[in-house]
Every structure is written in structure tokens, then in C-alpha cells.
Design a protein around this motif. Structure first.
Motif, PDB file in Angstrom:
ATOM      1  N   TYR A   2      20.861  76.474 -26.460  1.00  0.00           N
ATOM      2  CA  TYR A   2      22.313  76.603 -26.316  1.00  0.00           C
ATOM      3  C   TYR A   2      22.836  75.382 -25.572  1.00  0.00           C
ATOM      4  N   LYS A   3      23.758  74.657 -26.200  1.00  0.00           N
ATOM      5  CA  LYS A   3      24.319  73.449 -25.592  1.00  0.00           C
ATOM      6  C   LYS A   3      25.830  73.455 -25.808  1.00  0.00           C
ATOM      7  N   LEU A   4      26.584  73.634 -24.724  1.00  0.00           N
ATOM      8  CA  LEU A   4      28.031  73.827 -24.788  1.00  0.00           C
ATOM      9  C   LEU A   4      28.784  72.594 -24.300  1.00  0.00           C
ATOM     10  N   ALA A   5      29.885  72.297 -24.973  1.00  0.00           N
ATOM     11  CA  ALA A   5      30.814  71.261 -24.515  1.00  0.00           C
ATOM     12  C   ALA A   5      32.220  71.841 -24.505  1.00  0.00           C
ATOM     13  N   PHE A   6      33.049  71.350 -23.602  1.00  0.00           N
ATOM     14  CA  PHE A   6      34.466  71.692 -23.591  1.00  0.00           C
ATOM     15  C   PHE A   6      35.203  70.730 -24.515  1.00  0.00           C
ATOM     16  N   LEU A   7      36.048  71.277 -25.369  1.00  0.00           N
ATOM     17  CA  LEU A   7      36.819  70.471 -26.316  1.00  0.00           C
ATOM     18  C   LEU A   7      38.304  70.712 -26.063  1.00  0.00           C
ATOM     19  N   ILE A   8      39.020  69.638 -25.718  1.00  0.00           N
ATOM     20  CA  ILE A   8      40.426  69.743 -25.359  1.00  0.00           C
ATOM     21  C   ILE A   8      41.278  68.876 -26.280  1.00  0.00           C
ATOM     22  N   PRO A   9      41.952  69.459 -27.260  1.00  0.00           N
ATOM     23  CA  PRO A   9      42.938  68.691 -28.033  1.00  0.00           C
ATOM     24  C   PRO A   9      44.102  68.317 -27.117  1.00  0.00           C
ATOM     25  N   ALA A  18      44.313  66.355 -14.996  1.00  0.00           N
ATOM     26  CA  ALA A  18      43.469  66.017 -13.847  1.00  0.00           C
ATOM     27  C   ALA A  18      43.000  67.286 -13.135  1.00  0.00           C
ATOM     28  N   LYS A  19      43.914  68.238 -12.953  1.00  0.00           N
ATOM     29  CA  LYS A  19      43.557  69.506 -12.308  1.00  0.00           C
ATOM     30  C   LYS A  19      42.574  70.288 -13.178  1.00  0.00           C
ATOM     31  N   MET A  20      42.822  70.301 -14.498  1.00  0.00           N
ATOM     32  CA  MET A  20      41.929  71.012 -15.408  1.00  0.00           C
ATOM     33  C   MET A  20      40.525  70.416 -15.389  1.00  0.00           C
ATOM     34  N   ILE A  21      40.445  69.095 -15.460  1.00  0.00           N
ATOM     35  CA  ILE A  21      39.136  68.438 -15.494  1.00  0.00           C
ATOM     36  C   ILE A  21      38.369  68.690 -14.210  1.00  0.00           C
ATOM     37  N   GLU A  22      39.072  68.710 -13.087  1.00  0.00           N
ATOM     38  CA  GLU A  22      38.428  68.996 -11.804  1.00  0.00           C
ATOM     39  C   GLU A  22      37.766  70.367 -11.832  1.00  0.00           C
ATOM     40  N   ILE A  23      38.441  71.336 -12.429  1.00  0.00           N
ATOM     41  CA  ILE A  23      37.880  72.686 -12.551  1.00  0.00           C
ATOM     42  C   ILE A  23      36.704  72.706 -13.516  1.00  0.00           C
ATOM     43  N   LEU A  24      36.853  72.045 -14.665  1.00  0.00           N
ATOM     44  CA  LEU A  24      35.819  72.090 -15.701  1.00  0.00           C
ATOM     45  C   LEU A  24      34.532  71.390 -15.277  1.00  0.00           C
ATOM     46  N   LYS A  25      34.632  70.373 -14.450  1.00  0.00           N
ATOM     47  CA  LYS A  25      33.437  69.629 -14.040  1.00  0.00           C
ATOM     48  C   LYS A  25      32.480  70.475 -13.216  1.00  0.00           C
ATOM     49  N   LYS A  26      32.961  71.569 -12.657  1.00  0.00           N
ATOM     50  CA  LYS A  26      32.105  72.459 -11.878  1.00  0.00           C
ATOM     51  C   LYS A  26      31.050  73.137 -12.753  1.00  0.00           C
ATOM     52  N   TYR A  27      31.298  73.172 -14.056  1.00  0.00           N
ATOM     53  CA  TYR A  27      30.398  73.888 -14.957  1.00  0.00           C
ATOM     54  C   TYR A  27      29.282  72.999 -15.501  1.00  0.00           C
ATOM     55  N   GLU A  28      29.315  71.740 -15.177  1.00  0.00           N
ATOM     56  CA  GLU A  28      28.269  70.792 -15.580  1.00  0.00           C
ATOM     57  C   GLU A  28      28.045  70.790 -17.088  1.00  0.00           C
ATOM     58  N   ASN A  50      37.542  59.964 -16.121  1.00  0.00           N
ATOM     59  CA  ASN A  50      36.086  59.823 -16.152  1.00  0.00           C
ATOM     60  C   ASN A  50      35.407  60.893 -17.027  1.00  0.00           C
ATOM     61  N   VAL A  51      35.980  61.117 -18.204  1.00  0.00           N
ATOM     62  CA  VAL A  51      35.379  62.002 -19.200  1.00  0.00           C
ATOM     63  C   VAL A  51      35.459  61.300 -20.560  1.00  0.00           C
ATOM     64  N   GLN A  83      36.997  75.642 -26.864  1.00  0.00           N
ATOM     65  CA  GLN A  83      38.301  75.023 -27.071  1.00  0.00           C
ATOM     66  C   GLN A  83      39.252  75.484 -25.972  1.00  0.00           C
ATOM     67  N   ILE A  84      39.901  74.513 -25.334  1.00  0.00           N
ATOM     68  CA  ILE A  84      40.861  74.812 -24.278  1.00  0.00           C
ATOM     69  C   ILE A  84      42.133  74.014 -24.533  1.00  0.00           C
ATOM     70  N   ASP A  85      43.278  74.672 -24.514  1.00  0.00           N
ATOM     71  CA  ASP A  85      44.549  73.972 -24.671  1.00  0.00           C
ATOM     72  C   ASP A  85      44.852  73.154 -23.418  1.00  0.00           C
ATOM     73  N   ALA A  86      45.432  71.987 -23.619  1.00  0.00           N
ATOM     74  CA  ALA A  86      45.657  71.048 -22.517  1.00  0.00           C
ATOM     75  C   ALA A  86      46.801  71.454 -21.596  1.00  0.00           C
ATOM     76  N   ASP A  87      47.594  72.462 -21.974  1.00  0.00           N
ATOM     77  CA  ASP A  87      48.753  72.835 -21.151  1.00  0.00           C
ATOM     78  C   ASP A  87      48.396  73.760 -19.990  1.00  0.00           C
ATOM     79  N   MET A  88      47.133  74.165 -19.884  1.00  0.00           N
ATOM     80  CA  MET A  88      46.648  75.017 -18.789  1.00  0.00           C
ATOM     81  C   MET A  88      47.372  76.356 -18.706  1.00  0.00           C
TER      82      MET A  88
END
Length: 235
Positions: A2-9, A18-28, A50-51, A83-88
Motif C-alpha cells: 500500500y503506497k498512498l499519495a495526496f493529490l491536490i488539484p 501553506a496551512k494545508m501542506i503543513e497538516i498533510l506533511k505530518k502523515y509522511e 517544498n512539495v 484527493q483533497i480540494d485546495a479550498d480546505m
């Protein structure tokens, strides 16, 4: 494996990224932003995150961005994309639960079932009810909780099998890709996710254009319903 990536259109929504990426980086997990030909100031903001960013030459819509993104991630060996929408608008605190559920059911599509507050526009709520009704009818599936939510974990192989048949590229994308997956007998698991509408939020939904596209999508699958029904009966 199992190999997961976050995909943000992404299209001109960099103020909250910036706030979203800060949260997502916690999941490695790897993070891929697919920029759908945003304005220069938004592209400049992406460069500070830096993504990984995939830049589209022309604006095609969130569906077009998703398609480019999942194909790119497939080539890199990822098995699932969130998949995550960029509008948070979606409550990101449920990500852990979504991932755990997906790992336990790796062949299933895990879909967000939105829980709205008083800030939700009534027109959106009514529109979603209509869409959910038609998707349920056209897939012979009465368990549809929400066909428009942009918070989902897709199994990559399963999605790539049907994505070439998906003509929707804008706000109708989340609906049509679900149509295609349900009609291919994909298993769908629903999980609640809170949705908020900020007063200063930016929406790319265009009422006439997008409602027309959504209506055409429902009509297309309604017209093909007899063939689908016959196939289900004979299988």
C-alpha cells in the motif's frame, strides 16, 4: 504494498495551501499538487511549499488536473491517492481514519459523506440532493450518500481502468468518475467528513456552465440505464 499519495488539484487557491501542506506533511506521504494553469502569483506561492507540483499548460478543470495527477502518480508506483480540494472546506482531522479504512479495504473507494453546518448555501444542498438521486437511479444503487464530495481515496489501478471513459473535466468530474466506478461494480465505503464554507472562500463553481454539464452527465447515464440494467440482470 500500500503506497498512498495526496493529490491536490489547484487553481488560484494558494492562500490556504501553506496551512494545508503543513497538516498533510505530518502523515509522511508524498504530496502532489496539480496546478491547472493558475495566475503567476499563485504559481509563485506554490514554489514556496517544498512539495511536488505538476503544472498544466492550459486550464481544464479539476477533473483534468486529477487525471494528469493520478496517471503521474501511477507511473511513480503509488497504489492509492487521497484527493483533497485546495479550498480546505473538508475537515482534515479525519485523514487518519480515511487511511486506516482504505488500508483495511485496499480494493475499495473510500468516499467522504459531507456533514454540513448552517454556513452551507441552500442551493448547494438542494443541488447535491438532486445529483444523489440521479446517481442512485442510474447506478441501481440506493446507498449513495454524496456523489459530489471531492474528498476520496481512490485505488489507482481500479480508477485507471475507467478513467479513459470519463469525459467530465470540471465540476462534473467527481460525479462521472463515481458513475463509472459504481457501474464497474467497485465497492464504495462512506465516511463522514465535516464541511465548512468560509465567508471569504473562493469558489470556481459557475452556476450555468457547471449545472449544465452535470445535467448532461446525468442524462447520458440515464439514457444508457436500460443497457446497464440488462447487463446486471444477465450477469
Amino acid at each position: 504494498m500500500y503506497k498512498l499519495a495526496f493529490l491536490i488539484p489547484h487553481f488560484n487557491h494558494s492562500t490556504k495551501l501553506a496551512k494545508m501542506i503543513e497538516i498533510l506533511k505530518k502523515y509522511e506521504c508524498d504530496i502532489l499538487i496539480v496546478d491547472d494553469a493558475s495566475k503567476d502569483e499563485h504559481k509563485d506561492a506554490l514554489n514556496q511549499l517544498n512539495v511536488s507540483v505538476l503544472y498544466r499548460q492550459n486550464n481544464g478543470g479539476k477533473g483534468a488536473a486529477f487525471k494528469d495527477g493520478i496517471r503521474h502518480l501511477s507511473r511513480l508506483g503509488f497504489t492509492h491517492v487521497l484527493q483533497i480540494d485546495a479550498d480546505m472546506q473538508h475537515d482534515l482531522s479525519v485523514i487518519d481514519e480515511f487511511i486506516k479504512l482504505s488500508k483495511l479495504n485496499p480494493c475499495s473507494l473510500v468516499c467522504g459523506a459531507p456533514k454540513y453546518g448552517n454556513d452551507a448555501p441552500k442551493s448547494r444542498l438542494y443541488g447535491r440532493k438532486i445529483t444523489n438521486f440521479w446517481v442512485a437511479i442510474n447506478t441501481l444503487n440506493m446507498s449513495i450518500k454524496d456523489a459530489m464530495c471531492g474528498f476520496r481515496i481512490y485505488p489507482v489501478d481500479l480508477t485507471l481502468r475507467v478513467i479513459s471513459a470519463c469525459r467530465a473535466d470540471r465540476m462534473d468530474f467527481d460525479i462521472e468518475i463515481l458513475y463509472l466506478l459504481l457501474r464497474s461494480d467497485a465497492n464504495v465505503i462512506w465516511m463522514d467528513v465535516k464541511v465548512c464554507y468560509d465567508s471569504d472562500g473562493v469558489s470556481h463553481f459557475r452556476a450555468f456552465r457547471d449545472n449544465l454539464a452535470i445535467s448532461k452527465t446525468h442524462a447520458k447515464y440515464f439514457l444508457s440505464l436500460p443497457k446497464y440494467f440488462f447487463k446486471k440482470v444477465m450477469s
